[in-house]
Design an enzyme around this catalytic site. Sequence first.
Site, PDB file in Angstrom:
ATOM      1  N   ASN A   9       0.872  -1.176   0.000  1.00 10.28           N
ATOM      2  CA  ASN A   9       0.000   0.000   0.000  1.00 10.28           C
ATOM      3  C   ASN A   9       0.909   1.226   0.000  1.00 10.28           C
ATOM      4  OD1 ASN A   9      -1.787   2.048   0.553  1.00 10.28           O
ATOM      5  ND2 ASN A   9      -2.394   1.304   2.579  1.00 10.28           N
ATOM      6  N   TRP A  10       1.023   1.849  -1.176  1.00 12.06           N
ATOM      7  CA  TRP A  10       1.969   2.970  -1.301  1.00 12.06           C
ATOM      8  C   TRP A  10       1.440   4.237  -0.630  1.00 12.06           C
ATOM      9  CZ3 TRP A  10       3.981   2.720  -7.114  1.00 12.06           C
ATOM     10  CH2 TRP A  10       4.636   1.501  -7.312  1.00 12.06           C
ATOM     11  N   HIS A  95      -9.543   0.865   4.844  1.00 11.86           N
ATOM     12  CA  HIS A  95      -8.276   1.082   5.558  1.00 11.86           C
ATOM     13  C   HIS A  95      -8.545   2.005   6.750  1.00 11.86           C
ATOM     14  CE1 HIS A  95      -4.250   2.419   6.540  1.00 11.86           C
ATOM     15  NE2 HIS A  95      -3.821   1.349   5.912  1.00 11.86           N
ATOM     16  N   GLU A 167      -5.486  -5.163  10.589  1.00 13.42           N
ATOM     17  CA  GLU A 167      -4.480  -4.129  10.804  1.00 13.42           C
ATOM     18  C   GLU A 167      -4.779  -3.357  12.086  1.00 13.42           C
ATOM     19  OE1 GLU A 167      -2.455  -2.946   6.865  1.00 13.42           O
ATOM     20  OE2 GLU A 167      -4.212  -1.700   7.109  1.00 13.42           O
ATOM     21  N   SER A 212       3.361  -2.294  10.458  1.00 14.05           N
ATOM     22  CA  SER A 212       4.806  -2.342  10.726  1.00 14.05           C
ATOM     23  C   SER A 212       5.443  -3.685  10.383  1.00 14.05           C
ATOM     24  CB  SER A 212       5.097  -1.943  12.180  1.00 14.05           C
ATOM     25  OG  SER A 212       4.678  -0.609  12.413  1.00 14.05           O
ATOM     26  N   GLY A 233       2.794  -1.176   4.350  1.00 11.82           N
ATOM     27  CA  GLY A 233       2.826   0.254   4.050  1.00 11.82           C
ATOM     28  C   GLY A 233       4.262   0.691   3.774  1.00 11.82           C
ATOM     29  N   GLY A 234       4.887   1.299   4.780  1.00  8.15           N
ATOM     30  CA  GLY A 234       6.225   1.885   4.626  1.00  8.15           C
ATOM     31  C   GLY A 234       7.228   0.988   3.919  1.00  8.15           C
TER      32      GLY A 234
HETATM   33  P1  PGA Z   1       2.796   0.154   7.748  1.00  9.61           P
HETATM   34  O1  PGA Z   1       1.333   0.356   7.135  1.00  9.61           O
HETATM   35  O2  PGA Z   1       3.350  -1.123   7.151  1.00  9.61           O
HETATM   36  O3  PGA Z   1       3.578   1.363   7.314  1.00  9.61           O
HETATM   37  O4  PGA Z   1       2.639   0.061   9.238  1.00  9.61           O
HETATM   38  C1  PGA Z   1       0.470  -0.733   6.936  1.00  9.61           C
HETATM   39  C2  PGA Z   1      -0.830  -0.257   6.320  1.00  9.61           C
HETATM   40  O5  PGA Z   1      -1.317   0.813   6.691  1.00  9.61           O
HETATM   41  O6  PGA Z   1      -1.419  -0.943   5.444  1.00  9.61           O
END
Ligand code: PGA
Length: 252
Positions: A9-10, A95, A167, A212, A233-234
């Site tokens: 997820n960019w 989300h 999540e 994370s 995400g990141g």
């Molecule tokens: P994150 O985000 O890996 O940066 O914690 C996950 C997400 O929001 O899908």
Amino acid sequence: MRRPIVAGNWKLHGSRAENARLVEEIMAQVPSKPAGQCIVCPPLVYLQEVGRLLRGSSVELGAQDVCAETQGAFTGEVSAAMLKDVGCEYVIVGHSERRLIYRESDQLIARKFQAAQSKSMVPILCLGEQLAERDADRTKEVVGRQLDAVLELAGIDAFAHAVIAYEPVWAIGTGRNATPDQAQDVHAFIRARLQARNAKIAAETRVLYGGSVKAGNAAELFAMPDVDGGLIGGASLKADEFLAILAAARPH
Ligand code: PGA
């Protein structure tokens, strides 16, 4: 056997140049037949171009959100048909950033889920509690309520063509992931809730973990019996990191 999924997820990141570089790095290293399915979800405006860059690779295309309506006077929105038209096969719905920042309700998210499926896209339905809710021991009540809203509108059969992502909000972008046991506990709860309605669908539905996930913790999370990959995400913005996470995905 459930084939795991690793979806990136960019969020609100990237530019044409940065996307081209990231996709090039991913394509140079991604196996032609990875054990896990690999999906990237760029910002809406870049979907078509990223889809074109990915052509011929094993990486699939998803969007980060979709309008619940099909067409009409809804300024700024993008419909499921439009996403499908530019090559999307998946779309994230619900989300926590949509739920919390943009005040999307359980009911609106259920309608978005249906809108995606009406155009043969696979919704990736996000569920998760906030920190105060976990601290108050309300995790399962919240996740159950979020899931039930979709079950009530779309029915259990719809989950034969859907993916769920658990999540926990307190783990997103914080560097503080849920422990493998915490994730497994909620994943098993989600699967049991599906199972009460249809055992076959429950056994086949992929439930991803998000929050994370990094190359360093992916293997221990993905080893849990009800964790079928991750929504990233990141770490999805760095090709090496993202592909190391993909390599950690295991079928269950
Ligand atoms: P994150 O985000 O890996 O940066 O914690 C996950 C997400 O929001 O899908």
